[in-house]
Motif scaffolding. Structure first.
Motif, PDB file in Angstrom:
ATOM      1  N   GLY A   1       0.817  -1.204   0.000  1.00 13.70           N
ATOM      2  CA  GLY A   1       0.000   0.000   0.000  1.00 13.70           C
ATOM      3  C   GLY A   1       0.852   1.255   0.000  1.00 13.70           C
ATOM      4  O   GLY A   1       2.068   1.207   0.192  1.00 13.70           O
TER       5      GLY A   1
ATOM      6  N   LYS B   1       2.683   1.875  -7.244  1.00 14.82           N
ATOM      7  CA  LYS B   1       2.285   0.773  -6.364  1.00 14.82           C
ATOM      8  C   LYS B   1       1.432  -0.241  -7.107  1.00 14.82           C
ATOM      9  O   LYS B   1       1.583  -1.457  -6.930  1.00 14.82           O
ATOM     10  N   ASN B   2       0.536   0.242  -7.953  1.00  9.73           N
ATOM     11  CA  ASN B   2      -0.325  -0.663  -8.717  1.00  9.73           C
ATOM     12  C   ASN B   2       0.492  -1.546  -9.658  1.00  9.73           C
ATOM     13  O   ASN B   2       0.201  -2.738  -9.828  1.00  9.73           O
TER      14      ASN B   2
ATOM     15  N   ASP C   1      -3.685  -5.799  -1.540  1.00  8.17           N
ATOM     16  CA  ASP C   1      -3.467  -4.381  -1.839  1.00  8.17           C
ATOM     17  C   ASP C   1      -4.406  -3.531  -0.988  1.00  8.17           C
ATOM     18  O   ASP C   1      -5.624  -3.579  -1.148  1.00  8.17           O
TER      19      ASP C   1
ATOM     20  N   ALA D   1       2.327  -4.170  -7.568  1.00 13.66           N
ATOM     21  CA  ALA D   1       1.400  -5.232  -7.169  1.00 13.66           C
ATOM     22  C   ALA D   1       1.161  -6.199  -8.328  1.00 13.66           C
ATOM     23  O   ALA D   1       1.138  -7.424  -8.142  1.00 13.66           O
TER      24      ALA D   1
ATOM     25  N   ASP E   1      -0.689   6.321  -6.454  1.00 18.28           N
ATOM     26  CA  ASP E   1      -0.642   4.859  -6.390  1.00 18.28           C
ATOM     27  C   ASP E   1      -0.320   4.175  -7.714  1.00 18.28           C
ATOM     28  O   ASP E   1      -0.409   2.950  -7.813  1.00 18.28           O
TER      29      ASP E   1
END
Length: 237
Positions: A92, A103-104, A119, A107, A100
């Motif tokens: 996160g 981060k996405n 997530d 992931a 984000d």
């Protein structure tokens, strides 16, 4: 459309660069190697990022390319045999930061490698991270920050996690960080690029099985891995 096996990866790279979902789907019909496919997708996105940085592309166009990249990551994930023994990763963006996109992608890359990813999204409070790790039985906590202002919360998250769950490995990344900052906060690892996260994570997990207690990877220097032995680390207060 290239037809030779060697050129499948050129098509994948081009699919991301041109935001071409049809080309992406056709390339995956040829069952590309997952690791080479990931490398090709990343090269395509890096080329788009450079184009954006040179003001030859708009943010809207860049986001379309990101959508194709993420679709490719889902293809890799879905085509990969599932391994129930893979670690759970809670990921996160720390509280105070709503960026984000990176981060996405991280992931998606981790899922493509077979990790089970939980997530939590963005603007996540320290206790929310730690409670999720406890609830999910996660082995890894991955924290992201694009701005410098939330770094105090990131440091606090790491502190709480290490106090309550000392066995959990903490991996950090984002534009606001470098190796020195990650180490000073007590993180177990730092990754500068999304595609390099699985390598960094593997090194972090393996560090617990060796004398090394910290692993930091600099992806701008061809995956130079520096392992710092526990005896050489400063004592934590």
């Amino acid at each position: 459309m290239n037809t030779t096996n060697e050129n499948i990866y050129t098509d994948l790279q081009q699919a991301v660069f041109e935001a071409d979902m049809d080309l992406l789907a056709t390339a995956f019909e040829n069952n590309p190697d997952p690791r080479q496919a990931l490398e090709a997708l990343t090269k395509g996105l890096d080329a788009v990022r450079k184009k954006l940085g040179d003001y030859r592309s708009s943010v809207a166009e860049f986001l379309l390319c990101v959508d194709v990249m993420r679709a490719g990551l889902r293809q890799i994930r879905d085509n990969r045999p599932q391994d129930g023994d893979m670690p759970v990763v809670v990921i996160g963006v720390v509280r105070g930061d709503v960026h984000d996109l990176g981060k996405n992608i991280v992931a998606g890359v981790l899922e493509a490698y077979g990790y089970r990813v939980v997530d939590l999204g963005r603007d996540v409070a320290p206790l929310e991270f730690v409670e999720a790790v406890e609830k999910q039985g996660a082995s890894v906590l991955a924290l992201s920050a694009m701005m410098s202002t939330p770094l105090a919360d990131m440091s606090r998250t790491i502190e709480i996690c290490k106090n309550r769950l000392p066995h959990v490995k903490v991996l950090v990344g984002g534009a606001a960080l470098d190796q020195d900052a990650a180490q000073s906060m007590g993180a177990d690892g730092y990754a500068e690029s999304a595609v390099g996260v699985p390598v960094s994570l593997k090194n972090v997990m393996n560090a617990g099985k060796t004398r090394a207690s910290r692993v930091f990877v600099d992806y701008d220097k061809k995956l130079r891995v520096e392992e710092v032995e526990a005896a050489s680390l400063p004592e934590q207060e």
